[in-house]
Scaffold this motif. Structure first.
Motif, short mmCIF file in Angstrom:
data_model
loop_
_atom_site.label_atom_id
_atom_site.label_comp_id
_atom_site.label_asym_id
_atom_site.label_seq_id
_atom_site.Cartn_x
_atom_site.Cartn_y
_atom_site.Cartn_z
N LEU A 9 -41.38 37.81 28.67
CA LEU A 9 -42.50 37.29 27.88
C LEU A 9 -42.37 35.79 27.74
O LEU A 9 -41.26 35.26 27.58
CB LEU A 9 -42.52 37.92 26.49
N ASN A 10 -43.51 35.08 27.79
CA ASN A 10 -43.46 33.66 27.48
C ASN A 10 -43.47 33.48 25.96
O ASN A 10 -43.56 34.45 25.20
CB ASN A 10 -44.61 32.90 28.16
N GLU A 11 -43.39 32.25 25.52
CA GLU A 11 -43.27 31.98 24.09
C GLU A 11 -44.48 32.48 23.30
O GLU A 11 -44.33 33.09 22.23
CB GLU A 11 -43.07 30.48 23.84
N ASP A 12 -45.69 32.23 23.81
CA ASP A 12 -46.89 32.66 23.10
C ASP A 12 -46.94 34.18 22.99
O ASP A 12 -47.31 34.73 21.94
CB ASP A 12 -48.14 32.15 23.81
N GLN A 13 -46.61 34.88 24.07
CA GLN A 13 -46.62 36.33 24.05
C GLN A 13 -45.59 36.89 23.07
O GLN A 13 -45.86 37.84 22.34
CB GLN A 13 -46.36 36.87 25.46
N ALA A 14 -44.40 36.28 23.06
CA ALA A 14 -43.34 36.73 22.15
C ALA A 14 -43.75 36.52 20.70
O ALA A 14 -43.56 37.40 19.85
CB ALA A 14 -42.04 36.01 22.47
N LEU A 15 -44.32 35.37 20.40
CA LEU A 15 -44.76 35.09 19.03
C LEU A 15 -45.82 36.09 18.58
O LEU A 15 -45.79 36.59 17.45
CB LEU A 15 -45.30 33.66 18.93
N LYS A 23 -43.84 43.93 16.37
CA LYS A 23 -43.13 44.82 17.28
C LYS A 23 -41.63 44.52 17.24
O LYS A 23 -41.21 43.37 17.04
CB LYS A 23 -43.65 44.66 18.70
N GLU A 24 -40.82 45.56 17.47
CA GLU A 24 -39.37 45.41 17.43
C GLU A 24 -38.75 46.06 18.66
O GLU A 24 -39.42 46.77 19.42
CB GLU A 24 -38.81 46.08 16.17
N LYS A 25 -37.48 45.83 18.85
CA LYS A 25 -36.76 46.44 19.96
C LYS A 25 -36.87 47.96 19.88
O LYS A 25 -36.70 48.55 18.82
CB LYS A 25 -35.29 46.01 19.92
N ARG A 35 -54.02 44.47 38.48
CA ARG A 35 -53.77 45.00 39.83
C ARG A 35 -53.19 46.41 39.82
O ARG A 35 -53.54 47.23 40.65
CB ARG A 35 -52.79 44.08 40.57
N ASP A 36 -52.28 46.69 38.88
CA ASP A 36 -51.49 47.91 38.94
C ASP A 36 -51.82 48.92 37.85
O ASP A 36 -51.01 49.80 37.54
CB ASP A 36 -49.99 47.56 38.86
N GLY A 37 -52.99 48.81 37.25
CA GLY A 37 -53.38 49.75 36.21
C GLY A 37 -52.70 49.46 34.88
O GLY A 37 -52.27 48.34 34.61
N GLU A 38 -52.59 50.50 34.07
CA GLU A 38 -51.98 50.36 32.74
C GLU A 38 -50.62 51.04 32.73
O GLU A 38 -50.45 52.13 33.27
CB GLU A 38 -52.90 51.02 31.71
N TRP A 39 -49.65 50.38 32.08
CA TRP A 39 -48.28 50.90 32.04
C TRP A 39 -47.77 50.96 30.61
O TRP A 39 -48.04 50.07 29.80
CB TRP A 39 -47.35 50.01 32.87
N LEU A 40 -47.01 52.01 30.33
CA LEU A 40 -46.28 52.12 29.08
C LEU A 40 -44.95 51.40 29.25
O LEU A 40 -44.20 51.67 30.18
CB LEU A 40 -46.02 53.59 28.73
N ALA A 41 -44.70 50.43 28.35
CA ALA A 41 -43.46 49.63 28.45
C ALA A 41 -42.72 49.69 27.11
O ALA A 41 -43.30 49.95 26.06
CB ALA A 41 -43.79 48.19 28.80
N GLU A 42 -41.42 49.44 27.20
CA GLU A 42 -40.55 49.45 26.02
C GLU A 42 -40.00 48.05 25.78
O GLU A 42 -39.63 47.34 26.72
CB GLU A 42 -39.40 50.42 26.23
N VAL A 43 -39.96 47.64 24.52
CA VAL A 43 -39.36 46.36 24.16
C VAL A 43 -37.84 46.52 24.19
O VAL A 43 -37.27 47.34 23.47
CB VAL A 43 -39.80 45.92 22.75
N VAL A 44 -37.18 45.74 25.06
CA VAL A 44 -35.71 45.82 25.15
C VAL A 44 -35.04 44.55 24.65
O VAL A 44 -33.83 44.52 24.43
CB VAL A 44 -35.26 46.12 26.60
N ALA A 46 -36.13 41.38 21.82
CA ALA A 46 -37.14 40.83 20.93
C ALA A 46 -36.55 39.68 20.15
O ALA A 46 -35.82 39.87 19.17
CB ALA A 46 -37.65 41.91 19.97
N ALA A 47 -36.84 38.46 20.60
CA ALA A 47 -36.39 37.26 19.91
C ALA A 47 -37.62 36.50 19.41
O ALA A 47 -38.76 36.87 19.69
CB ALA A 47 -35.56 36.38 20.84
N LYS A 48 -37.37 35.42 18.67
CA LYS A 48 -38.48 34.70 18.06
C LYS A 48 -39.40 34.08 19.10
O LYS A 48 -40.62 34.07 18.93
CB LYS A 48 -37.92 33.62 17.13
N ARG A 49 -38.82 33.54 20.17
CA ARG A 49 -39.62 32.82 21.16
C ARG A 49 -39.48 33.38 22.57
O ARG A 49 -39.88 32.75 23.54
CB ARG A 49 -39.26 31.34 21.15
N ARG A 50 -38.90 34.54 22.70
CA ARG A 50 -38.77 35.16 24.02
C ARG A 50 -38.66 36.66 23.82
O ARG A 50 -38.50 37.17 22.72
CB ARG A 50 -37.53 34.64 24.75
#
Length: 229
Positions: A9-15, A23-25, A35-44, A46-50
């Motif tokens: 994630l970039n800084e804006d996305q992380a914030l 959201k949390e880990k 391009r690739d449809g929709e995906w279920l992802a997990e936060v692994v 989670a920092a303030k800016r990344r």
């Protein structure tokens, strides 16, 4: 995207995810990249800016909107933002601001409108973000208009839109043209009327504001020719 792929994630996305959405880990989130449809992802991570997400499984394939463009003359900032947001929610493939003789605003923050389009796609569960094109003079746009793309010109002087559209045009490339608050000039009307790709129709017995006309025209087009039919 693919199963097991990491997405930094970039800084804006992380914030946004961790400070605004809380959201949390270990939390899950839906991702799409157009391009690739929709995906279920997990936060692994989670920092303030990344942060880092891991793709777990695809939940939907790519679902592109119908091949319809919205051509519109920019109005005031808030109303132009509304047009972009509602067009994405209703389903368009491309947004094309046009400069007409009576356009009230000739300056457009394309990056801001593209961000508005992305946010609207996220809100409505779309899997593709339509492009917001550079503002282009109407004459120049029409001079290089593709022969196979029809234009629905919302002209209040013509017959009702519901009777003008036909299901025979389903599956074909289309564009919807909404004029400025002051309407089209006589020269512009003559130029449009001379194009064989143009279908003229009104949006009913009342004069609509530009942002209302965009929503009304897209709604009717989608119900007859789009993915609402």
């Amino acid at each position: 995207m693919s199963e097991g792929q990491s997405v930094p994630l970039n800084e804006d996305q992380a914030l946004y995810l961790f400070a605004v959405m809380r959201k949390e880990k270990g939390d899950s989130i839906m991702l799409f990249n157009g391009r690739d449809g929709e995906w279920l992802a997990e936060v692994v991570d989670a920092a303030k800016r990344r942060g880092v997400l891991i793709c777990r499984s695809q939940t939907r394939p790519l679902q592109a909107p119908p091949d319809v463009w919205l051509l519109f003359a920019p109005v005031k900032k808030a109303e132009t933002t509304y047009i972009v947001e509602k067009a994405v929610e209703l389903g368009v493939a491309r947004l094309c601001p046009v400069q007409t003789r009576f356009t009230n605003s000739d300056r457009l923050n394309r990056d801001r409108l593209q961000a508005n389009a992305r946010e609207a796609a996220e809100q409505c569960g779309a899997t593709l973000v339509p492009e917001v094109a550079e503002i282009t003079p109407l004459d120049r746009l029409l001079a290089q208009w593709p022969a196979d793309r029809r234009i629905l010109w919302c002209n209040e002087a013509k017959a009702g839109l519901a009777t003008a559209l036909s299901t025979e045009g389903r599956g074909q490339p289309w564009a919807i043209l909404i004029g400025p608050e002051g309407g089209f000039s006589e020269d512009e009307r003559a130029r449009l009327a001379a194009l064989p790709q143009v279908l003229q129709a009104s949006l009913g017995p009342r004069i609509l504001r530009a942002e209302t006309a965009a929503v009304a025209a897209l709604t009717l087009w989608q119900s007859v020719l789009g993915d609402w039919a």
